[in-house]
Design an enzyme around this catalytic site. Structure first.
Site, PDB file in Angstrom:
ATOM      1  N   ASP A   1       1.849 -10.936   7.372  1.00 24.45           N
ATOM      2  CA  ASP A   1       2.307 -10.165   6.199  1.00 24.45           C
ATOM      3  C   ASP A   1       3.694  -9.573   6.448  1.00 24.45           C
ATOM      4  OD1 ASP A   1       0.426  -8.777   8.029  1.00 24.45           O
ATOM      5  OD2 ASP A   1       1.152  -6.990   7.007  1.00 24.45           O
TER       6      ASP A   1
ATOM      7  N   GLY B   1       0.814  -1.217   0.000  1.00 21.40           N
ATOM      8  CA  GLY B   1       0.000   0.000   0.000  1.00 21.40           C
ATOM      9  C   GLY B   1       0.844   1.261   0.000  1.00 21.40           C
ATOM     10  N   ARG B   2       2.092   1.120   0.367  1.00 26.00           N
ATOM     11  CA  ARG B   2       2.975   2.305   0.345  1.00 26.00           C
ATOM     12  C   ARG B   2       4.379   1.893  -0.100  1.00 26.00           C
ATOM     13  NH1 ARG B   2       4.894   2.265   6.605  1.00 26.00           N
ATOM     14  NH2 ARG B   2       4.331   0.091   6.725  1.00 26.00           N
TER      15      ARG B   2
END
Ligand code: AMP
Ligand code: MG
Length: 499
Positions: free
Chosen positions: A257, A96-97
């Site tokens: 994750d 996401g980043r």
């Protein structure tokens, strides 16, 4: 989202084997340009070892590492993954980043991923802005490079770019940062969970074959390669957690994750090294239940490996029962491997090379004294090596570590009597000083370095700390101050993800 990005003339020598997998594994994703980018740190030595011919001054390098330009041969993608966060399953997380630019084959044949972190939104950003404040970038740079020098498998840090972006976070507005991270692989337990949640068995097999080729090539041709793969990951993780524990390191956010298939430490969010010894130590502000506390890390890794095993179930046995048996056996082996490496590693810290039950008890007595007396974890072991000579008295600096040093004296005597049988005092001391660092990235120094950089654009302490931690086992008398435990009022007991 539309992004206009210019391709640089600069080539990095990138390939991208992950981008050669089917589209469902990732999303092509361009970095978002930033303003006011300054390349504050470029890890010249790592760059050279990787085969990059760049220096900090190479034209366009700063912009390529800021995300304003893209290396001519990059294939920027965001990787898909899911994950259990604090025990709860989230079927879609993903980069996401972070944006994977490509992979570099190093002159010595390693295959290393190069990734920008904090370079803007991707398809996987969910509600986030895809950015990172400068603080977490500095923290990751300092700590991951120190971990490497402390002989812990880890992702590395190639660069820090500061930006003039304003990054809003719950505690206020921060200047922005982009980090260049280098990893031998970025597939996580959560990458397998992503496809398991979608019932995509073919993708799981493909991903397993990909990581086996990449990280465990010696087993690729074996008939039972998936079982061997699962147990190899478990072994690497057992050894990794033992290394963390021997340094007093608390990862802080061991979600699936953030558990790398390569066996490297990944994602330095709220991590910290403990100062005084407390097995229940938690630093992360969001770990309110202490799930990821120091002493729970091997149990959590076992839990994470169980998640991986469940994803691999159909590859591990012909029936569910057979697969469950394989998972159970592998997890039991993980536990045993952890106990063995942890015991032998901790005994080495007190100068004992062979393991016996009596030695384990001796170690336990020391740990109990340390815990009861709030002794500094790192320095207790380091300064212990000054007492290898039979009958030598406690040094003042060792005494100072304990509230009641007189209670430690009998233990010291027993220990001295025991290590006589090991080797000469000189050999023992040298060995101990090779496994017990003097300098670790202590929270209060990292925090100060971040503050100076964020508030005054002053990176001198970042520079000093990164240089200092290049030689964590070597005495550097002019920097003794940085080895010391923080005074009570200097202690930093809470860390934040900063995401
Ligand atoms: P972490 O536990 O910090 O590794 O992050 C967990 C998930 O949140 C990952 O999927 C990240 O990509 C995502 N994430 C973290 N920070 C941000 C951010 N600022 N913007 C978008 N996604 C983020
Ligand atoms: Mg993560």
């Amino acid at each position: 989202m539309e992004k206009t990005i210019t391709v640089s003339t600069l080539k990095a020598g990138f390939k991208n084997s992950f981008a050669a997998l089917p589209k469902k594994f990732y999303e092509p994703s361009m970095p978002e340009p930033v303003h006011g980018a300054v390349l504050q740190k470029y890890n010249q030595k790592l760059g050279r070892d990787m085969g990059f011919g760049f220096t900090k001054e190479t034209p366009e390098l700063a912009d390529c590492l800021a995300g304003n330009l893209v290396f001519a041969d990059a294939t920027p993608i965001a990787m898909a993954y899911a994950g259990h966060q604090f025990g709860n399953f989230v079927p879609q997380l993903g980069d996401g980043r972070a944006i994977l630019l490509g992979e570099k084959i190093t002159p010595d044949g390693k295959q290393l991923n190069v990734q920008l972190k904090g370079s803007g939104k991707t398809r996987f950003s969910r509600g986030g802005d895809g950015k990172s404040p400068l603080g977490p970038v500095i923290r990751e740079y300092i700590v991951s490079e120190a971990m490497h020098r402390l002989n812990v498998p880890t992702t590395r840090a190639l660069a820090i770019v500061s930006t003039e972006e304003q990054i809003p976070r719950p505690d206020g507005i921060h200047p922005g940062g982009v980090m260049t991270r280098v990893a031998s692989g970025l597939v996580r337990v959560g990458s397998f969970e992503y496809f398991a949640a979608r019932g995509d068995e073919a993708a799981i097999r493909m991903l397993a074959d990909y990581v086996i080729t990449r990280h465990y090539p010696e087993i690729f041709e074996k008939k039972d390669r998936y079982r061997l793969f699962f147990s190899s990951v478990a072994t690497r993780q057992a050894q990794l957690i033992a290394k963390w524990m021997q340094l007093g390191f608390i990862h802080g956010v061991m979600n699936t994750d953030n558990t790398s298939i390569s066996g490297e430490t990944i994602d330095y969010g709220p991590c910290a090294f403990m100062d005084y010894y407390d097995p229940n130590m938690v630093f992360s502000s969001i770990d309110t239940m202490g799930r990821y506390r120091y002493a729970n890390q091997s149990a959590i890794m076992k839990w994470n490996l169980n998640c991986l095993g469940i994803c691999l179930q159909t590859l591990l046995g012909k029936s569910n029962e057979e697969a469950i048996d394989v998972i159970d056996t592998t997890l039991a082996e993980f536990e045993q491997e952890f106990i063995n490496t942890q015991e032998s590693g901790m005994l080495k810290k007190i100068g004992i090379e062979t393991t016996s039950d009596q030695d384990v008890s001796l170690l336990g007595e020391l740990l109990a004294l340390m815990q009861n007396q709030n002794a500094d974890f790192t320095l207790t072991f380091r300064y212990l090596a000054d007492h290898v000579k039979q009958g030598s008295d406690m040094t003042p600096q060792f005494q100072d570590l304990f509230n009641a040093p007189e209670e430690v004296a009998p233990w010291l005597k027993s220990w001295q009597a025991r290590i006589v049988k090991e080797n000469s005092p000189e050999v023992i001391q040298t060995r101990m000083n090779c496994v017990n660092p003097l300098f670790i990235p202590r929270n209060h120094w990292i925090q100060r370095a971040i503050k100076n950089a964020e508030a005054k654009n002053d990176f001198s302490l970042v520079d000093l700390l990164t240089t200092l931690y290049e030689n964590p086992f070597t005495e550097q008398p002019e920097f003794t101050n940085y080895a010391q435990a923080p005074a009570k009022e200097e202690r930093v007991t809470r860390t934040f993800c900063g995401t």
